[in-house]
Scaffold this active site. Structure first.
Site, PDB file in Angstrom:
ATOM      1  N   ALA A   1       5.285   1.684   5.864  1.00  0.00           N
ATOM      2  CA  ALA A   1       5.437   1.601   7.323  1.00  0.00           C
ATOM      3  C   ALA A   1       6.784   0.978   7.656  1.00  0.00           C
ATOM      4  O   ALA A   1       7.204   0.017   7.009  1.00  0.00           O
ATOM      5  CB  ALA A   1       4.318   0.747   7.904  1.00  0.00           C
TER       6      ALA A   1
ATOM      7  N   ARG B   1      -4.271   0.779  -3.662  1.00  0.00           N
ATOM      8  CA  ARG B   1      -3.680   1.704  -2.694  1.00  0.00           C
ATOM      9  C   ARG B   1      -4.425   3.023  -2.771  1.00  0.00           C
ATOM     10  O   ARG B   1      -4.755   3.480  -3.867  1.00  0.00           O
ATOM     11  CB  ARG B   1      -2.218   1.978  -3.041  1.00  0.00           C
ATOM     12  CG  ARG B   1      -1.318   0.808  -2.762  1.00  0.00           C
ATOM     13  CD  ARG B   1       0.002   1.036  -3.439  1.00  0.00           C
ATOM     14  NE  ARG B   1       1.096   0.710  -2.555  1.00  0.00           N
ATOM     15  CZ  ARG B   1       2.373   0.729  -2.917  1.00  0.00           C
ATOM     16  NH1 ARG B   1       2.723   1.112  -4.118  1.00  0.00           N
ATOM     17  NH2 ARG B   1       3.309   0.401  -2.067  1.00  0.00           N
TER      18      ARG B   1
ATOM     19  N   ASP C   1      15.265  -4.832  -2.780  1.00  0.00           N
ATOM     20  CA  ASP C   1      14.306  -5.618  -3.561  1.00  0.00           C
ATOM     21  C   ASP C   1      14.982  -6.387  -4.694  1.00  0.00           C
ATOM     22  O   ASP C   1      14.472  -7.425  -5.118  1.00  0.00           O
ATOM     23  CB  ASP C   1      13.213  -4.708  -4.139  1.00  0.00           C
ATOM     24  CG  ASP C   1      12.033  -4.571  -3.189  1.00  0.00           C
ATOM     25  OD1 ASP C   1      12.206  -4.862  -1.988  1.00  0.00           O
ATOM     26  OD2 ASP C   1      10.935  -4.171  -3.642  1.00  0.00           O
TER      27      ASP C   1
HETATM   28  C1  LIG Z   1       1.860  -2.484  -2.133  1.00  0.00           C
HETATM   29  C2  LIG Z   1       3.179  -2.454  -1.406  1.00  0.00           C
HETATM   30  C3  LIG Z   1       3.233  -1.989  -0.092  1.00  0.00           C
HETATM   31  C4  LIG Z   1       4.440  -2.009   0.614  1.00  0.00           C
HETATM   32  N1  LIG Z   1       4.448  -1.587   1.904  1.00  0.00           N
HETATM   33  C5  LIG Z   1       5.578  -1.691   2.624  1.00  0.00           C
HETATM   34  C6  LIG Z   1       5.597  -1.285   3.996  1.00  0.00           C
HETATM   35  O1  LIG Z   1       4.601  -0.802   4.549  1.00  0.00           O
HETATM   36  N2  LIG Z   1       6.767  -1.429   4.692  1.00  0.00           N
HETATM   37  C7  LIG Z   1       7.899  -1.933   4.104  1.00  0.00           C
HETATM   38  O2  LIG Z   1       8.931  -2.041   4.796  1.00  0.00           O
HETATM   39  N3  LIG Z   1       7.915  -2.295   2.799  1.00  0.00           N
HETATM   40  C8  LIG Z   1       6.793  -2.186   2.053  1.00  0.00           C
HETATM   41  N4  LIG Z   1       6.806  -2.548   0.748  1.00  0.00           N
HETATM   42  C9  LIG Z   1       8.083  -2.986   0.142  1.00  0.00           C
HETATM   43  C10 LIG Z   1       8.931  -1.774  -0.238  1.00  0.00           C
HETATM   44  O3  LIG Z   1       8.151  -0.912  -1.025  1.00  0.00           O
HETATM   45  C11 LIG Z   1      10.174  -2.205  -1.022  1.00  0.00           C
HETATM   46  O4  LIG Z   1      10.841  -3.227  -0.314  1.00  0.00           O
HETATM   47  C12 LIG Z   1      11.152  -1.038  -1.233  1.00  0.00           C
HETATM   48  O5  LIG Z   1      10.503   0.108  -1.707  1.00  0.00           O
HETATM   49  C13 LIG Z   1      12.227  -1.460  -2.225  1.00  0.00           C
HETATM   50  O6  LIG Z   1      13.158  -0.422  -2.392  1.00  0.00           O
HETATM   51  P1  LIG Z   1      14.357  -0.581  -3.430  1.00  0.00           P
HETATM   52  O7  LIG Z   1      15.097   0.702  -3.382  1.00  0.00           O
HETATM   53  O8  LIG Z   1      15.092  -1.847  -3.191  1.00  0.00           O
HETATM   54  O9  LIG Z   1      13.654  -0.762  -4.845  1.00  0.00           O
HETATM   55  P2  LIG Z   1      12.795   0.301  -5.676  1.00  0.00           P
HETATM   56  O10 LIG Z   1      12.036   1.200  -4.791  1.00  0.00           O
HETATM   57  O11 LIG Z   1      12.044  -0.489  -6.690  1.00  0.00           O
HETATM   58  O12 LIG Z   1      13.891   1.199  -6.404  1.00  0.00           O
HETATM   59  C14 LIG Z   1      14.608   0.725  -7.521  1.00  0.00           C
HETATM   60  C15 LIG Z   1      15.221   1.923  -8.236  1.00  0.00           C
HETATM   61  O13 LIG Z   1      16.048   1.429  -9.285  1.00  0.00           O
HETATM   62  C16 LIG Z   1      15.747   2.107 -10.492  1.00  0.00           C
HETATM   63  N5  LIG Z   1      16.023   1.155 -11.576  1.00  0.00           N
HETATM   64  C17 LIG Z   1      15.330   0.035 -11.883  1.00  0.00           C
HETATM   65  N6  LIG Z   1      15.904  -0.603 -12.923  1.00  0.00           N
HETATM   66  C18 LIG Z   1      16.985   0.132 -13.270  1.00  0.00           C
HETATM   67  C19 LIG Z   1      17.984  -0.022 -14.272  1.00  0.00           C
HETATM   68  N7  LIG Z   1      17.971  -1.056 -15.133  1.00  0.00           N
HETATM   69  N8  LIG Z   1      18.961   0.914 -14.360  1.00  0.00           N
HETATM   70  C20 LIG Z   1      19.001   1.976 -13.493  1.00  0.00           C
HETATM   71  N9  LIG Z   1      18.061   2.165 -12.521  1.00  0.00           N
HETATM   72  C21 LIG Z   1      17.078   1.247 -12.412  1.00  0.00           C
HETATM   73  C22 LIG Z   1      14.275   2.476 -10.377  1.00  0.00           C
HETATM   74  O14 LIG Z   1      13.946   3.563 -11.218  1.00  0.00           O
HETATM   75  C23 LIG Z   1      14.188   2.825  -8.896  1.00  0.00           C
HETATM   76  O15 LIG Z   1      14.520   4.166  -8.643  1.00  0.00           O
HETATM   77  C24 LIG Z   1       5.625  -2.506  -0.001  1.00  0.00           C
HETATM   78  C25 LIG Z   1       5.592  -2.943  -1.337  1.00  0.00           C
HETATM   79  C26 LIG Z   1       4.381  -2.916  -2.035  1.00  0.00           C
HETATM   80  C27 LIG Z   1       4.380  -3.405  -3.463  1.00  0.00           C
END
Ligand SMILES: Cc1cc2nc3c(=O)[nH]c(=O)nc-3n(C[C@H](O)[C@H](O)[C@H](O)COP(=O)(O)OP(=O)(O)OC[C@H]3O[C@@H](n4cnc5c(N)ncnc54)[C@H](O)[C@@H]3O)c2cc1C
Length: 431
Positions: free
Chosen positions: A47, A209, A320
């Site tokens: 969301a 989930r 994150d």
């Molecule tokens: C149960 C749950 C429900 C959630 N619901 C919500 C919500 O409703 N609303 C909201 O705003 N947020 C929500 N969140 C939080 C949200 O999901 C995260 O904040 C967001 O998806 C993070 O995105 P990101 O791109 O920073 O990290 P990620 O989505 O973790 O992406 C990281 C990427 O880096 C890659 N990677 C990792 N390590 C390496 C490496 N060493 N070398 C190269 N690539 C690498 C991975 O493969 C991945 O593609 C929720 C989280 C959870 C756990």
């Protein structure tokens, strides 16, 4: 357009892709290194609040249009301005006639938490949203199967960073932005492996989930509950639901508590019996929802202790990787997108590689307090919903709930960019 510097983005999730779109649009030479063989998200809902949608709009119409194409609002006209309708879900809070307090039965609508501005918001199916973003990233900008294992300083005197991958290859860039999520390698590099904040800690909560076809949800729960966002509060757990996929699917996240998490994996498959047992003693609506969920995976919810900085030299953290949070305010991904907006705006102004570090510093100063506040208040929100913060005093819980999201939703993002630009320009002027 065109910059005199290049950046590597590690990780192609919501953070990496929104940042890449911002940078590529600004003419910054950008390469994404993704560990997986292709871009992809899990099959679940996420969301976005009005601040997230506003950030998307300010990054690029490409990001905003992707969101608008995928998003689903509450279906009912009367619920268009509602974030969640709050209900008591736990039958143990009810008296012998099922009343949680005079006039309020367990399962009934208790109060609505309403949005306080007119920006767009809504839930999306993660995989669809990511696919819609990927369309705006040129194929040549992404390298797959590149799992980062280390970042070193180049030995050629350039001040560049050298990325080392687990396939034995390396890549040299002027700077790197770690968007590699909660188990971030770049975080360990920025903070140092000896810093306890470099690793996520268990939050005390875990989640199931699930997705239920909407017609089945309507049949089971009635249209009001099935087609609009709801939260059900209870003892040491809560459950939230919202419609996604234009109302075709009912998205559920059911939360429960435990003190520790010892398993190495953070997502484990459990049995349906175990999941149902976690909600024993809850009211009929919650039990019906849990009973209809299939594939009961448990997601252990981890979060980062506060980072003392979001950058070191030419390595910067975003999303994150910088501030992984519990999901209780539904604001984690929104903060990631705000990060992309602010850092993207600063790097757009950067003229050369020397400016990049100044941009990282200004980004750190502006983004760290707000995103860390979300981590703290989100954990607190989970405790509130689980009758652990204000206990089960419903008046106090309602009071606490009413306005606690407004600082997240009503942020003046153009002012935030302006503030970051001033810090950045001040640093340039002091050269
Ligand atoms: C149960 C749950 C429900 C959630 N619901 C919500 C919500 O409703 N609303 C909201 O705003 N947020 C929500 N969140 C939080 C949200 O999901 C995260 O904040 C967001 O998806 C993070 O995105 P990101 O791109 O920073 O990290 P990620 O989505 O973790 O992406 C990281 C990427 O880096 C890659 N990677 C990792 N390590 C390496 C490496 N060493 N070398 C190269 N690539 C690498 C991975 O493969 C991945 O593609 C929720 C989280 C959870 C756990």
């Amino acid at each position: 357009m065109g910059s005199d510097f290049n950046v590597a983005i590690v990780g192609g999730g919501i953070s990496g892709l929104t940042l890449a779109i911002a940078l590529i649009d600004a003419g910054v030479n950008t390469t994404i290194y993704e560990a997986a063989p292709k871009f992809g998200e899990i099959g679940a809902g996420v969301a976005f609040g009005p601040n997230a949608a506003r950030a998307m709009e300010l990054i690029s119409p490409k990001v905003y249009d992707a969101f608008i194409a995928c998003k689903t609002d509450n279906i009912w006209e009367s619920k268009q301005n509602t974030w969640f309708t709050i209900r008591v879900g736990d039958a143990r809070k009810g008296d012998k006639d099922g009343y949680a307090k005079p006039g309020l039965k367990v399962g009934d609508a208790w109060f609505d938490v309403n949005f306080t501005n007119d920006y767009s918001r809504g839930g999306v199916y993660r995989a669809h949203f990511l696919d819609a973003l990927v369309k705006h990233v040129p194929e040549s900008a992404a390298k797959f199967g590149k799992k980062l294992v280390d970042v070193e300083q180049a030995t050629d005197g350039s001040g560049d960073v050298v990325l080392r991958f687990d396939d034995g290859t390396t890549a040299q860039h002027n700077a790197v932005i770690g968007c590699d999520g909660i188990k971030s390698k770049t975080r360990e590099i920025v903070l140092g492996a000896e810093d306890p904040a470099s690793r996520a800690v268990f939050s005390g909560k875990y989640a199931y989930r699930g997705l239920i076809p909407m017609d089945k949800a309507v049949e089971l729960l009635g249209a009001e509950v099935a087609q609009n966002s709801n939260m059900f509060f209870g003892y040491h757990g809560h459950l939230l639901t919202f419609p996604i996929e234009k109302g075709r699917t009912f998205n559920v996240v059911a939360f429960a508590s435990r003190e520790t998490w010892e398993k190495p994996n953070w997502v484990v498959t459990t049995s349906k019996e175990e999941m149902v047992a976690d909600f024993e003693g809850w009211g009929k609506t919650v039990q019906d929802i849990v009973g209809a969920m299939e594939k009961p995976d448990i997601w252990a919810l981890f979060m980062h202790p506060p980072a003392k900085t979001y950058y070191k030299g030419r390595v910067c953290l975003l999303g994150d990787a910088a501030h992984a949070t519990t999901p209780h305010q539904g604001a984690g991904a929104g903060m990631c997108i705000e990060d992309s907006l602010v850092l993207g705006s600063l790097l757009k102004d950067a003229k050369n590689v020397a400016d990049v570090e100044r941009a990282f510093s200004a980004y750190d100063e502006v983004r760290r307090p707000r995103s860390l506040k979300n981590v703290v208040t989100s954990k607190e929100a989970g405790q509130l919903y689980d009758f652990e913060l204000e206990g089960d005093d419903l008046d106090k819980v309602e009071q606490n709930m009413k306005h606690r999201m407004e600082w997240v939703w009503n942020e003046d993002l153009p002012a935030q960019i302006e503030k970051a630009r001033k810090i950045y320009q001040g640093a340039r002027a002091n050269i």
